[in-house]
Design a protein around this motif. Structure first.
Motif, PDB file in Angstrom:
ATOM      1  N   TYR A  32       0.841  -1.206   0.000  1.00 15.11           N
ATOM      2  CA  TYR A  32       0.000   0.000   0.000  1.00 15.11           C
ATOM      3  C   TYR A  32       0.874   1.254   0.000  1.00 15.11           C
ATOM      4  CZ  TYR A  32      -3.041   3.706   1.665  1.00 15.11           C
ATOM      5  OH  TYR A  32      -3.697   4.903   1.785  1.00 15.11           O
ATOM      6  N   LEU A  33       1.894   1.264   0.857  1.00 15.28           N
ATOM      7  CA  LEU A  33       2.789   2.418   0.917  1.00 15.28           C
ATOM      8  C   LEU A  33       3.555   2.590  -0.400  1.00 15.28           C
ATOM      9  CD1 LEU A  33       4.159   2.026   4.556  1.00 15.28           C
ATOM     10  CD2 LEU A  33       2.518   3.730   3.721  1.00 15.28           C
ATOM     11  N   ALA A  34       3.956   1.488  -0.997  1.00 14.66           N
ATOM     12  CA  ALA A  34       4.647   1.550  -2.295  1.00 14.66           C
ATOM     13  C   ALA A  34       3.734   2.146  -3.360  1.00 14.66           C
ATOM     14  CB  ALA A  34       5.111   0.166  -2.709  1.00 14.66           C
ATOM     15  N   GLN A  35       2.462   1.774  -3.285  1.00 17.63           N
ATOM     16  CA  GLN A  35       1.478   2.308  -4.241  1.00 17.63           C
ATOM     17  C   GLN A  35       1.271   3.802  -4.012  1.00 17.63           C
ATOM     18  OE1 GLN A  35      -2.323   0.103  -4.841  1.00 17.63           O
ATOM     19  NE2 GLN A  35      -3.262   2.023  -4.169  1.00 17.63           N
ATOM     20  N   GLU A  36       1.098   4.192  -2.751  1.00 21.49           N
ATOM     21  CA  GLU A  36       0.848   5.595  -2.432  1.00 21.49           C
ATOM     22  C   GLU A  36       2.043   6.494  -2.747  1.00 21.49           C
ATOM     23  OE1 GLU A  36      -2.163   7.087  -1.276  1.00 21.49           O
ATOM     24  OE2 GLU A  36      -2.728   5.153  -2.137  1.00 21.49           O
ATOM     25  N   ARG A  37       3.229   5.950  -2.543  1.00 27.16           N
ATOM     26  CA  ARG A  37       4.442   6.743  -2.788  1.00 27.16           C
ATOM     27  C   ARG A  37       4.966   6.581  -4.207  1.00 27.16           C
ATOM     28  NH1 ARG A  37       7.674   7.669   2.433  1.00 27.16           N
ATOM     29  NH2 ARG A  37       9.281   8.045   0.900  1.00 27.16           N
ATOM     30  N   ASN A  38       4.298   5.690  -4.949  1.00 28.48           N
ATOM     31  CA  ASN A  38       4.665   5.428  -6.344  1.00 28.48           C
ATOM     32  C   ASN A  38       6.123   4.951  -6.465  1.00 28.48           C
ATOM     33  OD1 ASN A  38       3.874   5.232  -9.008  1.00 28.48           O
ATOM     34  ND2 ASN A  38       4.615   7.285  -9.526  1.00 28.48           N
ATOM     35  N   THR A  39       6.512   4.041  -5.554  1.00 28.93           N
ATOM     36  CA  THR A  39       7.881   3.516  -5.567  1.00 28.93           C
ATOM     37  C   THR A  39       7.972   2.128  -6.193  1.00 28.93           C
ATOM     38  OG1 THR A  39       7.597   2.666  -3.318  1.00 28.93           O
ATOM     39  CG2 THR A  39       8.615   4.850  -3.557  1.00 28.93           C
ATOM     40  N   LEU A  40       6.821   1.557  -6.526  1.00 25.83           N
ATOM     41  CA  LEU A  40       6.776   0.244  -7.170  1.00 25.83           C
ATOM     42  C   LEU A  40       5.714   0.301  -8.251  1.00 25.83           C
ATOM     43  CD1 LEU A  40       8.175  -2.537  -6.746  1.00 25.83           C
ATOM     44  CD2 LEU A  40       6.256  -3.180  -5.302  1.00 25.83           C
ATOM     45  N   ALA A  41       6.033  -0.224  -9.410  1.00 28.33           N
ATOM     46  CA  ALA A  41       5.103  -0.189 -10.539  1.00 28.33           C
ATOM     47  C   ALA A  41       3.832  -0.962 -10.210  1.00 28.33           C
ATOM     48  CB  ALA A  41       5.764  -0.768 -11.780  1.00 28.33           C
ATOM     49  N   ALA A  42       2.716  -0.499 -10.745  1.00 30.83           N
ATOM     50  CA  ALA A  42       1.417  -1.135 -10.496  1.00 30.83           C
ATOM     51  C   ALA A  42       1.445  -2.611 -10.886  1.00 30.83           C
ATOM     52  CB  ALA A  42       0.324  -0.394 -11.245  1.00 30.83           C
ATOM     53  N   GLY A  43       2.137  -2.933 -11.969  1.00 28.89           N
ATOM     54  CA  GLY A  43       2.242  -4.336 -12.409  1.00 28.89           C
ATOM     55  C   GLY A  43       2.960  -5.203 -11.398  1.00 28.89           C
ATOM     56  N   ASN A  44       4.005  -4.651 -10.775  1.00 25.16           N
ATOM     57  CA  ASN A  44       4.739  -5.397  -9.747  1.00 25.16           C
ATOM     58  C   ASN A  44       3.883  -5.624  -8.509  1.00 25.16           C
ATOM     59  OD1 ASN A  44       6.943  -5.397 -11.418  1.00 25.16           O
ATOM     60  ND2 ASN A  44       8.115  -3.905 -10.251  1.00 25.16           N
ATOM     61  N   ILE A  45       3.142  -4.600  -8.139  1.00 30.68           N
ATOM     62  CA  ILE A  45       2.256  -4.721  -6.975  1.00 30.68           C
ATOM     63  C   ILE A  45       1.208  -5.797  -7.236  1.00 30.68           C
ATOM     64  CG2 ILE A  45       0.479  -3.525  -5.606  1.00 30.68           C
ATOM     65  CD1 ILE A  45       2.177  -0.962  -5.946  1.00 30.68           C
ATOM     66  N   LYS A  46       0.637  -5.783  -8.423  1.00 26.75           N
ATOM     67  CA  LYS A  46      -0.390  -6.767  -8.786  1.00 26.75           C
ATOM     68  C   LYS A  46       0.187  -8.185  -8.773  1.00 26.75           C
ATOM     69  CE  LYS A  46      -3.890  -7.696 -12.256  1.00 26.75           C
ATOM     70  NZ  LYS A  46      -4.473  -7.330 -13.548  1.00 26.75           N
ATOM     71  N   GLU A  47       1.414  -8.323  -9.277  1.00 26.65           N
ATOM     72  CA  GLU A  47       2.076  -9.633  -9.303  1.00 26.65           C
ATOM     73  C   GLU A  47       2.285 -10.172  -7.888  1.00 26.65           C
ATOM     74  OE1 GLU A  47       6.338 -11.648 -10.655  1.00 26.65           O
ATOM     75  OE2 GLU A  47       6.007  -9.494 -10.941  1.00 26.65           O
ATOM     76  N   ILE A  48       2.783  -9.326  -7.002  1.00 15.10           N
ATOM     77  CA  ILE A  48       3.041  -9.758  -5.622  1.00 15.10           C
ATOM     78  C   ILE A  48       1.730 -10.095  -4.912  1.00 15.10           C
ATOM     79  CG2 ILE A  48       3.956  -9.053  -3.368  1.00 15.10           C
ATOM     80  CD1 ILE A  48       6.018  -7.334  -4.946  1.00 15.10           C
ATOM     81  N   LEU A  49       0.694  -9.287  -5.141  1.00 13.09           N
ATOM     82  CA  LEU A  49      -0.619  -9.570  -4.538  1.00 13.09           C
ATOM     83  C   LEU A  49      -1.171 -10.911  -5.012  1.00 13.09           C
ATOM     84  CD1 LEU A  49      -2.376  -6.080  -4.580  1.00 13.09           C
ATOM     85  CD2 LEU A  49      -1.751  -7.425  -2.561  1.00 13.09           C
ATOM     86  N   GLY A  50      -0.993 -11.183  -6.305  1.00 11.79           N
ATOM     87  CA  GLY A  50      -1.447 -12.472  -6.850  1.00 11.79           C
ATOM     88  C   GLY A  50      -0.735 -13.636  -6.188  1.00 11.79           C
ATOM     89  N   GLU A  51       0.567 -13.487  -5.999  1.00 12.82           N
ATOM     90  CA  GLU A  51       1.351 -14.536  -5.342  1.00 12.82           C
ATOM     91  C   GLU A  51       0.963 -14.671  -3.869  1.00 12.82           C
ATOM     92  OE1 GLU A  51       3.739 -16.855  -6.251  1.00 12.82           O
ATOM     93  OE2 GLU A  51       3.066 -16.372  -8.272  1.00 12.82           O
ATOM     94  N   LEU A  52       0.669 -13.555  -3.248  1.00  8.46           N
ATOM     95  CA  LEU A  52       0.283 -13.564  -1.838  1.00  8.46           C
ATOM     96  C   LEU A  52      -1.012 -14.360  -1.630  1.00  8.46           C
ATOM     97  CD1 LEU A  52       1.465 -12.479   0.770  1.00  8.46           C
ATOM     98  CD2 LEU A  52       0.195 -10.364   0.423  1.00  8.46           C
TER      99      LEU A  52
END
Length: 198
Positions: A7-27
């Motif tokens: 969430y913090l990575a998303q809010e601070r725009n420090t991780l690409a949306a695609g990477n966040i989605k990938e990690i969430l899928g794995e989670l």
């Protein structure tokens, strides 16, 4: 904690949306993968049975694997009373290799793709001193079989999530080492006092 970090990575725009989605899928699939690790306990029991009389054990890892090695070392000390130390594998040449002797158990964590080749090199260094190495690697990284005595595989996942799966066999290893040594795993000595007394 992962969700907060994402969430913090998303809010601070420090991780690409695609990477966040990938990690969430794995989670979302981590529970099933954790169960898979729990279902593969026999090799851990076998290693514990073989090395439960050891008086010293070393854990090595790089990056996130080093943090997990610290936890594995702590748990082994805590319930089996075996002296255990964790080292950053990249620092082995700075004196730590002097402690590696014949047949000493070394648990080598090699789940980080970006550091895998370097970790294999570290395992070779330890094996050159005749240590007994059990390696933990991600499924598919079979090259580690050429340098370790025994390999435990965790299911493939995003390397950021690997610690969730890697810590399970380390907890089980500590448990079975303690059981084979006749320790009371439900009441580790001195632990209750140390965590309740200021």
């Amino acid at each position: 904690m992962y969700l907060l970090a994402l969430y913090l990575a998303q809010e601070r725009n420090t991780l690409a949306a695609g990477n966040i989605k990938e990690i969430l899928g794995e989670l979302k699939s981590i529970y099933a993968k954790a169960q898979e690790v729990l279902d593969n306990v026999e090799p851990i029991k076998e290693f514990a049975k073989q090395y439960h009389k050891a008086e010293d054990t070393f854990f090595i890892g790089r990056g996130l694997d080093y943090a997990v090695a610290l936890e594995g070392s702590l748990k082994l000390k805590e319930i089996s009373y075996i002296h255990a130390e964790a080292y950053a594998a990249g620092e082995l040449k700075h004196g730590t290799l002097a402690l590696i002797v014949e047949n000493i158990p070394v648990i080598a964590l090699a789940t980080q793709q970006s550091l895998f080749e370097k970790m294999v090199s570290n395992i070779k260094e330890v094996k050159a001193r005749d240590a007994s190495v059990i390696a933990l690697a991600m499924a598919g990284h079979t090259e580690v079989e050429k340098v370790a005595d025994q390999v435990l595989y965790i299911p493939k996942t995003h390397q950021v999530l690997a610690p969730i799966l890697t810590v399970i066999p380390l907890q089980l290893l500590a448990y079975y080492m303690a059981v084979y040594r006749g320790c009371d795993v439900d009441k580790p000595r001195n632990l209750a006092k140390s965590v309740t007394v200021e």
